[in-house]
Design a protein around this motif. Structure first.
Motif, PDB file in Angstrom:
ATOM      1  N   ARG A  74      -5.757 -16.637 -14.061  1.00  0.00           N
ATOM      2  CA  ARG A  74      -4.306 -16.630 -14.338  1.00  0.00           C
ATOM      3  C   ARG A  74      -4.019 -16.808 -15.966  1.00  0.00           C
ATOM      4  NH1 ARG A  74      -0.668 -21.508 -11.756  1.00  0.00           N
ATOM      5  NH2 ARG A  74       1.438 -20.464 -12.430  1.00  0.00           N
ATOM      6  N   ILE A  75      -4.783 -17.265 -16.664  1.00  0.00           N
ATOM      7  CA  ILE A  75      -4.675 -17.347 -18.141  1.00  0.00           C
ATOM      8  C   ILE A  75      -4.653 -15.865 -18.765  1.00  0.00           C
ATOM      9  CG2 ILE A  75      -5.534 -18.022 -20.547  1.00  0.00           C
ATOM     10  CD1 ILE A  75      -6.081 -20.686 -18.929  1.00  0.00           C
ATOM     11  N   GLY A  76      -5.703 -15.222 -18.339  1.00  0.00           N
ATOM     12  CA  GLY A  76      -5.784 -13.740 -18.549  1.00  0.00           C
ATOM     13  C   GLY A  76      -4.523 -13.139 -18.217  1.00  0.00           C
ATOM     14  N   ARG A  77      -4.129 -13.242 -17.385  1.00  0.00           N
ATOM     15  CA  ARG A  77      -2.820 -12.321 -16.980  1.00  0.00           C
ATOM     16  C   ARG A  77      -1.608 -12.811 -17.753  1.00  0.00           C
ATOM     17  NH1 ARG A  77      -4.788 -13.344 -11.857  1.00  0.00           N
ATOM     18  NH2 ARG A  77      -3.450 -14.919 -11.480  1.00  0.00           N
ATOM     19  N   LEU A  78      -1.520 -14.233 -18.023  1.00  0.00           N
ATOM     20  CA  LEU A  78      -0.522 -14.663 -18.889  1.00  0.00           C
ATOM     21  C   LEU A  78      -0.497 -14.128 -20.169  1.00  0.00           C
ATOM     22  CD1 LEU A  78      -0.036 -18.073 -17.559  1.00  0.00           C
ATOM     23  CD2 LEU A  78       1.706 -16.308 -17.122  1.00  0.00           C
ATOM     24  N   GLU A  79      -1.745 -13.963 -20.661  1.00  0.00           N
ATOM     25  CA  GLU A  79      -2.156 -13.720 -22.113  1.00  0.00           C
ATOM     26  C   GLU A  79      -1.750 -12.173 -22.330  1.00  0.00           C
ATOM     27  OE1 GLU A  79      -6.209 -14.334 -22.595  1.00  0.00           O
ATOM     28  OE2 GLU A  79      -5.616 -16.425 -23.707  1.00  0.00           O
ATOM     29  N   GLU A  80      -1.926 -11.241 -21.234  1.00  0.00           N
ATOM     30  CA  GLU A  80      -1.461  -9.765 -21.254  1.00  0.00           C
ATOM     31  C   GLU A  80      -0.006  -9.941 -21.424  1.00  0.00           C
ATOM     32  OE1 GLU A  80      -3.242  -8.082 -17.897  1.00  0.00           O
ATOM     33  OE2 GLU A  80      -5.309  -8.317 -18.549  1.00  0.00           O
ATOM     34  N   ARG A  81       0.756 -10.522 -20.522  1.00  0.00           N
ATOM     35  CA  ARG A  81       2.153 -10.584 -20.565  1.00  0.00           C
ATOM     36  C   ARG A  81       2.588 -10.889 -21.839  1.00  0.00           C
ATOM     37  NH1 ARG A  81       4.131 -13.657 -15.128  1.00  0.00           N
ATOM     38  NH2 ARG A  81       6.364 -12.615 -15.864  1.00  0.00           N
ATOM     39  N   LEU A  82       2.288 -12.003 -22.432  1.00  0.00           N
ATOM     40  CA  LEU A  82       2.590 -12.651 -23.612  1.00  0.00           C
ATOM     41  C   LEU A  82       2.463 -11.603 -24.863  1.00  0.00           C
ATOM     42  CD1 LEU A  82       3.612 -15.095 -25.497  1.00  0.00           C
ATOM     43  CD2 LEU A  82       1.266 -15.663 -25.755  1.00  0.00           C
ATOM     44  N   ALA A  83       1.285 -10.653 -24.582  1.00  0.00           N
ATOM     45  CA  ALA A  83       1.020  -9.828 -25.709  1.00  0.00           C
ATOM     46  C   ALA A  83       2.328  -8.625 -25.452  1.00  0.00           C
ATOM     47  CB  ALA A  83      -0.276  -9.037 -25.440  1.00  0.00           C
ATOM     48  N   VAL A  84       2.652  -8.249 -24.331  1.00  0.00           N
ATOM     49  CA  VAL A  84       3.817  -7.342 -24.014  1.00  0.00           C
ATOM     50  C   VAL A  84       4.799  -7.747 -24.798  1.00  0.00           C
ATOM     51  CG1 VAL A  84       5.024  -6.229 -22.348  1.00  0.00           C
ATOM     52  CG2 VAL A  84       2.560  -6.145 -22.010  1.00  0.00           C
ATOM     53  N   LEU A  85       5.247  -9.032 -24.284  1.00  0.00           N
ATOM     54  CA  LEU A  85       6.368  -9.788 -24.927  1.00  0.00           C
ATOM     55  C   LEU A  85       6.654  -9.710 -26.458  1.00  0.00           C
ATOM     56  CD1 LEU A  85       6.984 -12.550 -22.311  1.00  0.00           C
ATOM     57  CD2 LEU A  85       8.317 -10.552 -22.738  1.00  0.00           C
ATOM     58  N   GLU A  86       5.424  -9.998 -27.100  1.00  0.00           N
ATOM     59  CA  GLU A  86       5.304 -10.148 -28.697  1.00  0.00           C
ATOM     60  C   GLU A  86       5.401  -8.754 -29.127  1.00  0.00           C
ATOM     61  OE1 GLU A  86       1.574 -11.808 -29.198  1.00  0.00           O
ATOM     62  OE2 GLU A  86       2.355 -13.823 -29.467  1.00  0.00           O
ATOM     63  N   ARG A  87       4.766  -7.634 -28.374  1.00  0.00           N
ATOM     64  CA  ARG A  87       5.253  -6.441 -28.922  1.00  0.00           C
ATOM     65  C   ARG A  87       6.573  -5.938 -28.799  1.00  0.00           C
ATOM     66  NH1 ARG A  87       2.666  -2.787 -25.229  1.00  0.00           N
ATOM     67  NH2 ARG A  87       4.822  -2.154 -24.652  1.00  0.00           N
ATOM     68  N   ILE A  88       7.225  -6.452 -27.777  1.00  0.00           N
ATOM     69  CA  ILE A  88       8.631  -6.153 -27.486  1.00  0.00           C
ATOM     70  C   ILE A  88       9.372  -6.650 -28.579  1.00  0.00           C
ATOM     71  CG2 ILE A  88      10.803  -6.333 -25.999  1.00  0.00           C
ATOM     72  CD1 ILE A  88       8.837  -5.828 -23.927  1.00  0.00           C
ATOM     73  N   ALA A  89       9.167  -7.800 -28.869  1.00  0.00           N
ATOM     74  CA  ALA A  89       9.922  -8.508 -29.785  1.00  0.00           C
ATOM     75  C   ALA A  89       9.798  -8.267 -31.230  1.00  0.00           C
ATOM     76  CB  ALA A  89       9.587 -10.211 -29.808  1.00  0.00           C
ATOM     77  N   THR A  90       8.669  -7.593 -31.695  1.00  0.00           N
ATOM     78  CA  THR A  90       8.331  -7.370 -33.207  1.00  0.00           C
ATOM     79  C   THR A  90       8.526  -5.845 -33.246  1.00  0.00           C
ATOM     80  OG1 THR A  90       5.889  -7.048 -32.625  1.00  0.00           O
ATOM     81  CG2 THR A  90       6.683  -9.110 -33.258  1.00  0.00           C
ATOM     82  N   ASP A  91       8.538  -5.029 -32.340  1.00  0.00           N
ATOM     83  CA  ASP A  91       8.581  -3.527 -32.479  1.00  0.00           C
ATOM     84  C   ASP A  91      10.116  -3.071 -32.818  1.00  0.00           C
ATOM     85  OD1 ASP A  91       5.907  -2.935 -32.118  1.00  0.00           O
ATOM     86  OD2 ASP A  91       6.394  -2.117 -29.999  1.00  0.00           O
ATOM     87  N   PRO A  92      10.357  -2.019 -33.593  1.00  0.00           N
ATOM     88  CA  PRO A  92      11.505  -1.846 -33.931  1.00  0.00           C
ATOM     89  C   PRO A  92      12.528  -1.522 -32.529  1.00  0.00           C
ATOM     90  CG  PRO A  92      10.208  -0.120 -34.877  1.00  0.00           C
ATOM     91  CD  PRO A  92       9.090  -1.213 -34.120  1.00  0.00           C
ATOM     92  N   ALA A  93      13.696  -1.424 -32.539  1.00  0.00           N
ATOM     93  CA  ALA A  93      14.602  -1.336 -31.433  1.00  0.00           C
ATOM     94  C   ALA A  93      14.428   0.129 -30.872  1.00  0.00           C
ATOM     95  CB  ALA A  93      15.964  -1.925 -31.474  1.00  0.00           C
ATOM     96  N   GLU A  94      14.625   1.039 -31.575  1.00  0.00           N
ATOM     97  CA  GLU A  94      14.511   2.450 -31.196  1.00  0.00           C
ATOM     98  C   GLU A  94      13.227   2.810 -30.435  1.00  0.00           C
ATOM     99  OE1 GLU A  94      13.665   5.608 -34.609  1.00  0.00           O
ATOM    100  OE2 GLU A  94      15.445   4.387 -35.044  1.00  0.00           O
TER     101      GLU A  94
END
Length: 104
Positions: A74-94
């Protein structure tokens, strides 16, 4: 009778104390156990407690190992989701908008 009687009284008192301390402490111990909710028929001698404890410990280790594996996944899956959310938050909007459009 003043000085000799105290020594004689101690001579009688010592065996009385020796033979009463054990039963009194046993009764007090049982009273405390009952007061705190232990059932008298569940009391066992030391040898039985040791053997039951090792079997109980093995059972708990098995249960906790299974739960540990489940939580690790479960922690592994949550870490993957968190990485996606971090990428979305830090990537440029376009770039994010292009990726979302590509998914549609």
């Amino acid at each position: 009778m003043g000085g000799n009687t105290t020594m004689h009284d101690l001579g009688i008192l010592v065996p009385i104390v020796i033979f009463t301390v054990g039963p009194v402490s046993y009764a007090l111990n049982n009273w405390i156990r009952v007061r705190h909710g232990y059932e008298p028929e569940a009391w066992k001698n030391r040898r039985q407690r040791r053997s039951d404890t090792s079997a109980e410990a093995d059972r708990r280790v098995t249960i906790l190992s299974g739960e540990n594996e489940r939580l690790t996944g479960r922690i592994g899956r949550l870490e993957e989701r968190l990485a996606v959310l971090e990428r979305i938050a830090t990537d440029p909007a376009e770039r994010t908008a292009r990726e979302i459009e590509a998914l549609r």
